[in-house]
Design a protein around this motif. Sequence first.
Motif, mmCIF file in Angstrom:
data_model
loop_
_atom_site.group_PDB
_atom_site.id
_atom_site.type_symbol
_atom_site.label_atom_id
_atom_site.label_comp_id
_atom_site.label_asym_id
_atom_site.label_seq_id
_atom_site.Cartn_x
_atom_site.Cartn_y
_atom_site.Cartn_z
ATOM 1 N N TYR A 105 10.874 84.917 17.096
ATOM 2 C CA TYR A 105 10.512 86.323 17.079
ATOM 3 C C TYR A 105 9.552 86.850 17.227
ATOM 4 O O TYR A 105 9.021 86.576 16.156
ATOM 5 C CB TYR A 105 11.834 87.253 17.338
ATOM 6 C CG TYR A 105 11.704 88.305 17.310
ATOM 7 C CD1 TYR A 105 12.195 89.074 18.679
ATOM 8 C CD2 TYR A 105 10.664 89.928 17.053
ATOM 9 C CE1 TYR A 105 13.000 90.231 19.264
ATOM 10 C CE2 TYR A 105 10.614 90.723 18.146
ATOM 11 C CZ TYR A 105 11.488 90.555 18.710
ATOM 12 O OH TYR A 105 11.703 92.678 19.248
ATOM 13 N N ASP A 107 6.530 90.299 17.854
ATOM 14 C CA ASP A 107 5.922 91.255 18.084
ATOM 15 C C ASP A 107 5.597 91.788 19.625
ATOM 16 O O ASP A 107 5.617 92.184 20.761
ATOM 17 C CB ASP A 107 5.533 92.559 17.474
ATOM 18 C CG ASP A 107 6.791 92.737 16.531
ATOM 19 O OD1 ASP A 107 8.509 93.021 16.151
ATOM 20 O OD2 ASP A 107 6.302 92.788 14.914
ATOM 21 N N ILE A 109 3.679 89.050 22.518
ATOM 22 C CA ILE A 109 4.231 88.076 23.222
ATOM 23 C C ILE A 109 2.746 87.112 23.155
ATOM 24 O O ILE A 109 2.532 86.100 23.142
ATOM 25 C CB ILE A 109 5.023 87.349 23.704
ATOM 26 C CG1 ILE A 109 5.559 86.273 24.153
ATOM 27 C CG2 ILE A 109 4.652 88.051 25.421
ATOM 28 C CD1 ILE A 109 6.904 86.353 25.085
ATOM 29 N N ASN A 139 11.130 92.907 27.430
ATOM 30 C CA ASN A 139 12.032 91.698 27.013
ATOM 31 C C ASN A 139 11.856 90.344 27.977
ATOM 32 O O ASN A 139 11.565 89.990 28.372
ATOM 33 C CB ASN A 139 13.233 91.830 27.337
ATOM 34 C CG ASN A 139 13.926 92.753 26.223
ATOM 35 O OD1 ASN A 139 13.031 93.123 25.891
ATOM 36 N ND2 ASN A 139 15.150 93.847 26.847
ATOM 37 N N THR A 156 10.808 87.908 22.162
ATOM 38 C CA THR A 156 10.601 89.174 22.631
ATOM 39 C C THR A 156 11.227 90.063 23.188
ATOM 40 O O THR A 156 11.791 89.576 24.285
ATOM 41 C CB THR A 156 9.090 90.098 22.065
ATOM 42 O OG1 THR A 156 9.265 90.888 21.453
ATOM 43 C CG2 THR A 156 8.182 89.777 23.394
ATOM 44 N N PRO A 158 11.597 93.910 22.831
ATOM 45 C CA PRO A 158 11.884 95.486 22.279
ATOM 46 C C PRO A 158 13.239 96.449 22.816
ATOM 47 O O PRO A 158 12.769 97.862 22.055
ATOM 48 C CB PRO A 158 10.220 95.495 23.151
ATOM 49 C CG PRO A 158 10.416 94.769 23.524
ATOM 50 C CD PRO A 158 10.665 93.767 23.559
ATOM 51 N N LYS A 173 18.320 89.889 15.115
ATOM 52 C CA LYS A 173 16.924 90.062 15.624
ATOM 53 C C LYS A 173 15.999 90.610 14.245
ATOM 54 O O LYS A 173 16.509 91.685 13.015
ATOM 55 C CB LYS A 173 16.432 91.721 15.740
ATOM 56 C CG LYS A 173 15.636 92.095 16.197
ATOM 57 C CD LYS A 173 14.929 93.008 18.118
ATOM 58 C CE LYS A 173 13.767 93.190 18.071
ATOM 59 N NZ LYS A 173 14.135 94.784 19.140
#
Length: 182
Positions: A105, A107, A109, A139, A156, A158, A173
């Motif tokens: 994961y 924040d 990408i 996303n 990611t 968000p 997450k």
Amino acid sequence: MTHITVRGLDHIGVTGPNIEEAETFLFEAFGVEFIYETLNRSQPPFEGAAVEQMILGPAGLSISRIRMYKLGTGPTLELFEYDAVEVQRPALRGCDLGWQHIALYVDDIDAALARAVAAGAEKLNDPWDLTRAEGGPGNKFCFIKAPWGGLIELITYPSPKPYEQDTALRRWKPPVSPSVSG
């Protein structure tokens, strides 16, 4: 029968052809932090029939080095180096049976992808939008190949995902790190 509860993913094992090169890549691409070394070349290797059976390995293999790394707020990475390189096969492809990739994961990408490529990864695709049950603004996911061939997904999400309207269960997450939130 005793009830057993799995609390979460503890670590992911990764085998590289050379532990220093793999460590450098993991540090430069993902900012891993060295925690400790379980096995080094000054110690007897892990080898023999019991080790071969335990890891489904061919006769003659020996584990010469093992190191553990912190990776963000998720599970740790356990990095292995074997001496029996002549019996090693290339990394699995995503379509092969078995555990076939790890997903990290991130924040940002685009920044994570650029950093990984600069560290020696091969970009396999530009970030794609997540769709259906995972869709939402921002996303995204993409795949890279580590220098030794292993597949790594960068992901990611968000934004809330559509599946969240149908169940109280949620994907794990990682928490936002202090350096990102402040």
